[in-house]
Write a protein that holds these residues in place. Structure first.
Motif, PDB file in Angstrom:
ATOM      1  N   TYR A  68      10.191  19.067  40.770  1.00 39.80           N
ATOM      2  CA  TYR A  68       9.865  17.746  40.229  1.00 39.80           C
ATOM      3  C   TYR A  68      10.947  16.737  40.639  1.00 39.80           C
ATOM      4  O   TYR A  68      10.647  15.620  41.077  1.00 39.80           O
ATOM      5  N   VAL A  69      12.210  17.155  40.518  1.00 34.99           N
ATOM      6  CA  VAL A  69      13.321  16.282  40.880  1.00 34.99           C
ATOM      7  C   VAL A  69      13.315  16.010  42.383  1.00 34.99           C
ATOM      8  O   VAL A  69      13.555  14.884  42.830  1.00 34.99           O
ATOM      9  N   ALA A  70      13.021  17.052  43.175  1.00 34.24           N
ATOM     10  CA  ALA A  70      12.966  16.875  44.628  1.00 34.24           C
ATOM     11  C   ALA A  70      11.886  15.877  45.028  1.00 34.24           C
ATOM     12  O   ALA A  70      11.984  15.216  46.064  1.00 34.24           O
ATOM     13  N   GLY A  71      10.859  15.742  44.177  1.00 36.13           N
ATOM     14  CA  GLY A  71       9.789  14.786  44.442  1.00 36.13           C
ATOM     15  C   GLY A  71      10.147  13.356  44.093  1.00 36.13           C
ATOM     16  O   GLY A  71       9.328  12.447  44.304  1.00 36.13           O
ATOM     17  N   GLY A  72      11.351  13.149  43.548  1.00 42.10           N
ATOM     18  CA  GLY A  72      11.794  11.774  43.292  1.00 42.10           C
ATOM     19  C   GLY A  72      11.751  11.332  41.851  1.00 42.10           C
ATOM     20  O   GLY A  72      11.963  10.148  41.565  1.00 42.10           O
ATOM     21  N   HIS A  73      11.493  12.248  40.905  1.00 43.37           N
ATOM     22  CA  HIS A  73      11.451  11.884  39.493  1.00 43.37           C
ATOM     23  C   HIS A  73      12.391  12.784  38.703  1.00 43.37           C
ATOM     24  O   HIS A  73      12.593  13.950  39.048  1.00 43.37           O
ATOM     25  N   SER A  74      12.946  12.234  37.640  1.00 46.17           N
ATOM     26  CA  SER A  74      13.870  13.019  36.833  1.00 46.17           C
ATOM     27  C   SER A  74      14.055  12.350  35.478  1.00 46.17           C
ATOM     28  O   SER A  74      13.636  11.198  35.272  1.00 46.17           O
ATOM     29  N   TYR A  75      14.666  13.084  34.560  1.00 45.35           N
ATOM     30  CA  TYR A  75      15.110  12.513  33.291  1.00 45.35           C
ATOM     31  C   TYR A  75      16.622  12.387  33.334  1.00 45.35           C
ATOM     32  O   TYR A  75      17.327  13.344  33.683  1.00 45.35           O
ATOM     33  N   TYR A  76      17.139  11.224  32.964  1.00 47.07           N
ATOM     34  CA  TYR A  76      18.579  11.005  32.871  1.00 47.07           C
ATOM     35  C   TYR A  76      18.971  10.968  31.396  1.00 47.07           C
ATOM     36  O   TYR A  76      18.271  10.373  30.570  1.00 47.07           O
ATOM     37  N   LEU A 120      16.857  10.819  26.399  1.00 43.63           N
ATOM     38  CA  LEU A 120      16.598  10.976  27.827  1.00 43.63           C
ATOM     39  C   LEU A 120      15.675   9.869  28.299  1.00 43.63           C
ATOM     40  O   LEU A 120      14.720   9.499  27.590  1.00 43.63           O
ATOM     41  N   LEU A 121      15.938   9.366  29.494  1.00 45.08           N
ATOM     42  CA  LEU A 121      15.117   8.309  30.079  1.00 45.08           C
ATOM     43  C   LEU A 121      14.533   8.811  31.389  1.00 45.08           C
ATOM     44  O   LEU A 121      15.254   9.305  32.256  1.00 45.08           O
ATOM     45  N   HIS A 122      13.220   8.676  31.542  1.00 44.41           N
ATOM     46  CA  HIS A 122      12.566   9.103  32.775  1.00 44.41           C
ATOM     47  C   HIS A 122      12.732   8.033  33.839  1.00 44.41           C
ATOM     48  O   HIS A 122      12.551   6.841  33.586  1.00 44.41           O
ATOM     49  N   VAL A 123      13.104   8.469  35.065  1.00 42.22           N
ATOM     50  CA  VAL A 123      13.395   7.516  36.130  1.00 42.22           C
ATOM     51  C   VAL A 123      12.735   7.932  37.437  1.00 42.22           C
ATOM     52  O   VAL A 123      12.426   9.103  37.660  1.00 42.22           O
ATOM     53  N   ASN A 124      12.514   6.930  38.255  1.00 42.45           N
ATOM     54  CA  ASN A 124      12.211   7.152  39.666  1.00 42.45           C
ATOM     55  C   ASN A 124      13.558   7.148  40.374  1.00 42.45           C
ATOM     56  O   ASN A 124      14.179   6.095  40.543  1.00 42.45           O
ATOM     57  N   SER A 125      14.046   8.325  40.740  1.00 39.95           N
ATOM     58  CA  SER A 125      15.402   8.434  41.276  1.00 39.95           C
ATOM     59  C   SER A 125      15.541   7.774  42.642  1.00 39.95           C
ATOM     60  O   SER A 125      16.638   7.383  43.035  1.00 39.95           O
ATOM     61  N   LYS A 126      14.444   7.633  43.371  1.00 35.06           N
ATOM     62  CA  LYS A 126      14.522   6.994  44.681  1.00 35.06           C
ATOM     63  C   LYS A 126      14.682   5.478  44.553  1.00 35.06           C
ATOM     64  O   LYS A 126      15.304   4.835  45.392  1.00 35.06           O
ATOM     65  N   LYS A 127      14.131   4.926  43.453  1.00 37.26           N
ATOM     66  CA  LYS A 127      14.236   3.475  43.227  1.00 37.26           C
ATOM     67  C   LYS A 127      15.285   3.124  42.183  1.00 37.26           C
ATOM     68  O   LYS A 127      15.544   1.951  41.933  1.00 37.26           O
TER      69      LYS A 127
END
Length: 489
Positions: A381-389, A442-449
């Motif tokens: 999921y993280v490799a796809g560009g999404h994660s929780y911070y 926790l905050l869900h983010v688009n890690s690429k953006k």
């Protein structure tokens, strides 16, 4: 699956094997006639407990039980794996195998740590020779994953595959040497370098420190990540290996090295090597050198792990095996989730004998990671560009976690929406004593953006189900409590 191993011979290598099995949750039964064996293995195990857990982002399984036995017969009772690490004398190994085979289970596999003997030599003249194979590791066994697995024609393929499975289950990389040869594979390279180094010292070309510097500041760093042939391929530039061989192949005919000759190990040469070695590193004890070595190996392996490269890729694969299976979808999730457990290890302890503040944060981080894996926010999921911070944490220390205590965490989801998860973790020691809590947002983010965004539907659905199941739970008294607020508030 039977997860009990016998260690026959508890020196440096046998102790390393014991640590590798124990810290992967196996019970270990040791035989060694040395009256100091228990102390020596205990010191190796202390080093392993200090170093090995730092390789993993998750927690190792509960440490197995260690026992010492006065006879080989007792040590090999009801075991799945037997590792022989007695001195390199073939007559001693044969007599040891006879004792092992007299009492070991018929399906037990026997690995030898021998660095030089071939399996056919080990098996010669023995009943049930198919049980015995070479399983040659590298020191420190609890950190270095390579094990040369060398069978002979008498060994059944099913036994070899079972041996590979067992070794992989404890995080090792079995290298199946399909044709027996003196000194197997890796030690032949080590012997070649050692032989050339002896000549350089004998002829006063270099000292022990200068030779070590040539390795650790140069090709040793490349070999740690690429090995020999991949290093040469890169050296060949865009034209690769063929260009490298065309450019450097002719020098193989030049008399650069003396690898076909061996210097005589005279008293003078031995004294010269020993004196230079003492001057180089004699200020540190062997235990201090071992800990320095381990710290450096952990750093190198962690760097490779972060890049999923070489031995680091093996660590990542083993870590996936160590992660506890996700809860059964049909189980009740109306209670706080139990997602993490481990034993307090020496490396986790501060000068007061209590678990360090850093480790509490690490435990809560591991627990959060377990929840994220549960809802599908995993590595892919993280490799796809999404994660929780984690954007906010509040830790309360309620009691002290001590060396050897078994810890367990629970997680209650206080609330969630498409972008946020509000969590409350509790660490329990020895069953039911709460030692710390952590409230996290926790905050869900688009890690690429690098900005917040809604979780993907499958993840959002999973966390909503847990949130709904936890809605009826009593809200923890300290939830929402600010730093310094009185407990009675």
């Amino acid at each position: 699956m039977n997860t009990t191993a016998a260690i026959i011979g508890g020196g440096v290598i046998g102790g390393g094997w014991a640590a590798r099995f124990l810290l992967n949750g196996w019970n270990v039964q040791v035989f060694d006639p040395d009256p100091e064996a228990e102390r020596k293995i205990g010191e190796v195990l202390d080093n392993a407990r200090r170093a090995m857990p730092r390789l993993y982002d998750g927690s190792l399984p509960a440490e197995g039980a260690l026992s010492f036995h006065s006879t080989i017969a007792d040590a090999v009772a009801d075991v799945a794996w037997i590792q022989e690490s007695v001195p390199e004398r073939l007559d001693l190994k044969h007599s040891t195998y006879r004792e092992i085979l007299a009492d070991a289970p018929l399906d037990a596999l026997i690995g030898s740590s021998t660095s030089g003997f071939k399996p056919s030599e080990l098996q010669d003249g023995l009943d049930r020779p198919a049980s015995i194979m070479v399983a040659h590791p590298f020191n420190p066994v609890y950190l270095l994953p390579l094990v040369e697995l060398v069978p002979f024609a008498r060994n059944a393929d099913t036994g070899i595959e079972r041996a590979k499975d067992i070794l992989r289950s404890i995080g090792m990389a079995p290298l199946h040497v399909r044709k027996e040869i003196d000194a197997h594979i890796a030690d032949r390279f080590l012997e070649a370098v050692w032989r050339e180094a002896l000549w350089l010292i004998r002829d006063d070309v270099a000292t022990t420190q200068e030779i070590d510097d040539a390795i650790r500041y140069g090709f040793g760093l490349r070999w740690a990540q690429m090995g020999l042939f991949e290093t040469c391929r890169v050296a060949g530039g865009e034209d690769g290996m063929k260009h490298f061989i065309a450019q450097f192949g002719p020098c193989l005919q030049w008399p650069w090295t003396r690898l076909t000759d061996v210097p005589e190990l005279t008293d003078e040469l031995v004294d010269k090597i020993a004196d230079q070695s003492d001057a180089q590193s004699g200020a540190l004890s062997i235990r201090e050198l071992e800990r320095l070595r381990d710290d450096n190996l952990v750093g190198l392996l962690r760097a490779l792990k972060d890049r999923d490269s070489a031995a680091g890729a093996l660590l990542n694969a083993h870590e996936k095996q160590l992660i506890a299976p996700l809860p059964d979808p049909d189980q009740k999730i109306s209670a706080p989730l139990r997602l993490w457990e481990a034993t307090v290890l020496p490396a986790w302890i501060d000068y007061n004998g209590h678990m360090t503040e850093y480790r509490y944060l690490h435990v809560f981080g591991d627990t959060t990671d377990a929840l994220l894996r549960l809802i599908g926010a995993d590595r892919e999921y993280v490799a796809g560009g999404h994660s929780y911070y984690n954007v906010e944490s509040h830790i309360m220390h309620l009691d002290e976690a001590k060396l050897g205590e078994r810890l367990m965490t629970t997680t209650q989801v206080l609330s969630s929406d498409e972008k946020r998860i509000h969590l409350f973790h509790t660490i329990y020691a020895s069953g039911d004593r709460a030692v710390a809590t952590a409230e996290q947002m926790l905050l869900h983010v688009n890690s690429k953006k690098s900005r917040a965004c809604p979780a993907l539907p499958q993840v959002q659905s999973a966390i909503e189900a847990i949130t709904a199941a936890h809605a009826g739970l009593l809200r923890p008294q300290s939830a929402g409590r600010y730093t310094g607020q009185r407990r009675s508030a």
